[in-house]
Design a protein around this motif. Structure first.
Motif, short mmCIF file in Angstrom:
data_model
loop_
_atom_site.label_atom_id
_atom_site.label_comp_id
_atom_site.label_asym_id
_atom_site.label_seq_id
_atom_site.Cartn_x
_atom_site.Cartn_y
_atom_site.Cartn_z
N TYR A 573 -13.65 -25.86 -34.78
CA TYR A 573 -15.05 -25.93 -35.19
C TYR A 573 -15.66 -27.22 -34.67
O TYR A 573 -14.95 -28.18 -34.36
N GLY A 574 -16.97 -27.26 -34.64
CA GLY A 574 -17.67 -28.51 -34.34
C GLY A 574 -17.34 -29.52 -35.42
O GLY A 574 -16.85 -29.16 -36.50
N LYS A 575 -17.65 -30.78 -35.14
CA LYS A 575 -17.22 -31.87 -36.00
C LYS A 575 -17.56 -31.65 -37.48
O LYS A 575 -16.70 -31.78 -38.35
N THR A 576 -18.82 -31.30 -37.77
CA THR A 576 -19.26 -31.18 -39.17
C THR A 576 -18.41 -30.17 -39.93
O THR A 576 -17.92 -30.44 -41.03
N ASN A 577 -18.24 -28.99 -39.34
CA ASN A 577 -17.47 -27.96 -40.04
C ASN A 577 -15.98 -28.27 -40.02
O ASN A 577 -15.28 -27.98 -40.99
N ALA A 578 -15.51 -28.85 -38.94
CA ALA A 578 -14.08 -29.20 -38.87
C ALA A 578 -13.74 -30.14 -40.02
O ALA A 578 -12.74 -29.95 -40.72
N CYS A 587 -13.34 -28.64 -48.63
CA CYS A 587 -13.24 -27.23 -48.24
C CYS A 587 -13.77 -26.37 -49.39
O CYS A 587 -13.35 -26.53 -50.53
N PRO A 588 -14.72 -25.47 -49.10
CA PRO A 588 -15.25 -24.63 -50.18
C PRO A 588 -14.14 -23.84 -50.88
O PRO A 588 -13.27 -23.30 -50.20
N ASP A 589 -14.19 -23.80 -52.20
CA ASP A 589 -13.19 -23.06 -52.98
C ASP A 589 -12.89 -21.68 -52.40
O ASP A 589 -11.74 -21.29 -52.27
N LYS A 590 -13.97 -20.97 -52.10
CA LYS A 590 -13.74 -19.56 -51.77
C LYS A 590 -12.92 -19.36 -50.50
O LYS A 590 -12.39 -18.28 -50.27
#
Ligand code: BDP
Length: 685
Positions: A573-578, A587-590
């Motif tokens: 992923y790009g930096k932000t999402n990585a 990291c989102p719970d889901k």
């Protein structure tokens, strides 16, 4: 039988809609005289619709004697040009339209101006929708344009009449290895698809075997052309899935090496022939080097070599190669466990950016695995600036309940479309990438594997029609909310009883989270019965070759896909999402278990432990289905008995399925972890 007309059930028109149609719809004024094609279809559809609503056929005239009437034409029509100013006509794209109520001294007209004949067709369906949903017709001013250029449907129909991952009967396109050319059902289908703006349909399965390989050849081509002729009237281009190794398997070459001249020559001749029969043929869909299908890897070539060879053959005619990126090792053994399947598409394709011809479009599934109820968005989408891409969704409910369980997927697709990749800064959403506004793609859009078959109601479960309708509406206009889409659909499909509408809306809007609640937890996916993909089987895929594992043991569960200690997938992923996914606390719970392996006692952002979350969601999922059943029973007598009974039956089956998932999942995790449910419910059977 109820449901065949889907959302084009004009008989359901309310009294107000009938009144409005009588006032405005007795005369259709036109000064163009279409012989055939989408403009002719548009007029037919408007006539059919008005007749069904009013109970009397409207007349088509050159000049109206009625005070109120409807004017239909393309932007080339002199009449339309008289009614709308140049400004008002400007900027209507070829597939777009403007609908405007125009008042003159003693006349009032609803003017429908299409950017082209296709625009008129889409506009007609919109106008009928406005009528049926009770819009104020005396002050319309609507300009619409589809967001996406390619708005496609993929069939996974086989020529023997079976449908791969089909849950609504057999194919209505093929039977006994023949094309069902000329059937009324295909025409009815084209009409349904046009009414939601679909403009391309691939009619056969991506797994192309013996008979399907022949579809691009002489004995079958004339029959395929008959289907294409019908589609054309409805503004739809026909595509075919092809076998990458066709010339070899047909015995006409000795290799399928994309750099071999005899292979390229065979495809050129084949393309020429296809276009002789189908001048507006859309192109080829190709599943190569995937799940035992042939591909360029056999010859030591890469996927750019393979795709370009086909693209070269189609180029002179404007055809596209929809090259699928579902390429991964489906023969893993235990030593391969750290070669993460989620990485595969990106690892294969990203290095090829810039090497594909501009009539190649990479077709990328929405997630890195395979249409699970919840997955992160594919990191490949938007990661190739110089390569056209199209996103692939799955309408057919392979992993989301087989159209036995209700699972309204529009909220899932919306979440994906709104996902920001940050590729070119904030706002680089999937929604924009697929529209070609982030990278300058020449061809792009959205496609999806369809959920229809020859069942009387097309989709098996009546409520699964909402996914098909919603798909078309959403990819026309992704700004529509999931509720807006349901509201339209319910009204058009079930009429205007408010109780019926409310219950169906509530069920649909809670259905995706409910399905997620009682199946595999927190994004880990799978745990389904192998091959079938319906019903629970916790370890069904755990020790198999497919690369889909949850790694549950007595201490914890989840796949470590971090850069730090795992497979490194987050780095795609790009930096932000990585960074978001890499961090255990960000990291989102889901999606937690998709990205991390954690102990059962790990605390989620909600404050609950993973194990307690698993117990709670599985109880909640079943309770939700039980509540739906109570709500559904209250509708008895408020809607037609046929659909009432049918849906009630499916809800009962869904409840069985949900209970089984709950019991098996909860028992399994109780046994693995030895940790009791804090609510002290019975968690093992
Ligand atoms: C998987 C299906 C399989 C398809 C494959 C594909 O299980 O039947 O052939 O995807 O997309 O989801 O090629």
């Amino acid at each position: 039988s109820k449901g065949y007309a889907c959302w084009l059930e004009y008989e359901l028109a309310s009294r107000a809609a009938k009144q409005a149609a009588r006032e405005w719809g007795r005369e259709i004024v036109m000064d163009e005289s279409p012989q055939q094609g989408p403009l002719q279809t548009a007029v037919n559809e408007l006539t059919i619709g008005l007749e069904a609503i009013i109970g009397q056929r409207p007349s088509i005239v050159k000049d109206s004697g009625q005070h109120r009437h409807i004017v239909v034409g393309t932007s080339r029509s002199p009449l339309v040009a008289l009614m709308l100013t140049e400004n008002e006509l400007e900027g209507i794209g070829a597939e777009g339209y403007r609908i405007k109520t125009v008042h003159t001294t003693n006349r009032e007209a609803i003017v429908l101006a299409g950017g082209s004949s296709k625009g008129c067709l889409y506009g007609v369906f919109h106008l009928l929708r406005l009528l049926l949903t009770g819009a104020a017709l005396d002050c319309l001013d609507i300009t619409e344009q589809p967001k996406y250029q390619l708005r496609m449907i993929n069939h996974w129909d086989n020529m023997d009449g079976s449908i791969e991952r089909g849950y609504a009967g057999r194919s209505f396109l093929f039977r006994n290895n023949e094309v069902l050319a000329g059937s009324q059902r295909i025409r009815d289908y084209a009409r349904l698809m046009a009414s939601i703006g679909i403009n391309g349909i691939a009619i056969n399965n991506v797994n192309v075997h013996k008979y399907e390989t022949l579809l691009v050849t002489e004995p079958y081509l004339p029959l395929v052309a008959v289907v294409a002729d019908v589609f054309r009237e409805y503004g739809i281009r026909l595509f075919l899935s092809v076998n990458y190794a066709s010339p070899l398997e047909l015995g006409e070459t000795t290799t399928a090496d994309p750099l071999d001249e005899s292979v390229a020559a065979w495809w050129k001749t084949t393309a020429e022939n296809v276009y002789r029969y189908i001048p507006d043929f859309g192109g080829f869909v190709v599943k190569a080097d995937s799940e035992n299908r042939p591909g360029p890897f056999t010859y030591g070539r890469d996927h750019a070599d393979g795709a370009n060879m086909l693209a070269e053959a189609l180029k002179p005619y404007g055809g596209l190669v929809m090259w699928r990126c579902f390429v991964y090792n489906c023969h893993q053994d235990w030593r391969d466990r750290l070669t993460d399947r989620a990485r595969a598409a990106y690892d294969h394709f990203k290095p090829l950016d810039g090497r594909f011809m501009d009539n190649v479009v990479l077709q990328i599934k929405n997630g890195p695995m395979d249409f699970q109820v919840l997955e992160p968005v594919s990191p490949l989408f938007g990661a190739m600036e110089r390569t056209n891409q199209i996103m692939e969704f799955q309408i057919t409910q392979e992993y989301t309940g087989h159209q036995i369980d209700v699972c309204y997927l529009i909220p899932q697709w919306k979440e994906i479309l709104e996902f920001d990749t940050y590729m070119k800064g904030k706002g680089s959403t999937i929604k924009e990438i697929a529209a070609g506004t982030v990278h300058p793609y020449v061809h792009c859009g959205i496609t999806a594997v369809t959920n229809v078959g020859d069942d009387a109601n097309w989709t098996g479960h009546h409520l699964a029609q909402a996914n098909l309708y919603g798909y078309g509406r959403l990819i026309w206009n992704p700004e529509l909310t999931a509720e807006e889409i349901i509201n339209e659909w319910v009204l058009l499909t079930f009429g205007d009883n408010p109780d019926v509408a409310k219950t169906i809306t509530d069920i649909l809007m809670t259905s995706w989270p409910t399905y997620e609640n009682y199946t595999a937890p927190l994004g880990v996916g799978w745990m389904v019965r192998p091959h079938l993909h319906y019903g629970v089987d916790v370890d069904g895929y755990e020790y198999s070759k497919w690369g889909t594992y949850h790694f549950a043991d007595h201490t914890g569960i989840g796949v470590d896909r971090t850069i730090g200690t795992g497979t490194g997938y987050t780095g795609q992923y790009g930096k932000t999402n990585a960074e978001l996914y890499e961090g255990l606390n960000t990291c989102p719970d889901k999606l937690l278990l998709f990205f991390h392996h954690v102990p059962y006692t790990h605390s989620l952002q909600t404050g609950k432990t993973v194990i307690q979350h698993i117990y709670d969601t599985h109880f909640a999922g079943v309770e939700q289905v039980e509540q739906w059943i109570v709500r559904w029973q209250e509708l008895e007598g408020k809607m037609d008995a046929e659909r009432f009974v049918h849906i009630a039956g499916r809800l009962d089956l869904q409840l069985d399925n949900a209970k089984q998932w709950r019991d098996v999942i909860n028992t399994y995790f109780y046994r693995k972890s030895g940790i009791y449910d804090q609510g002290q419910r019975v968690i093992y059977v």
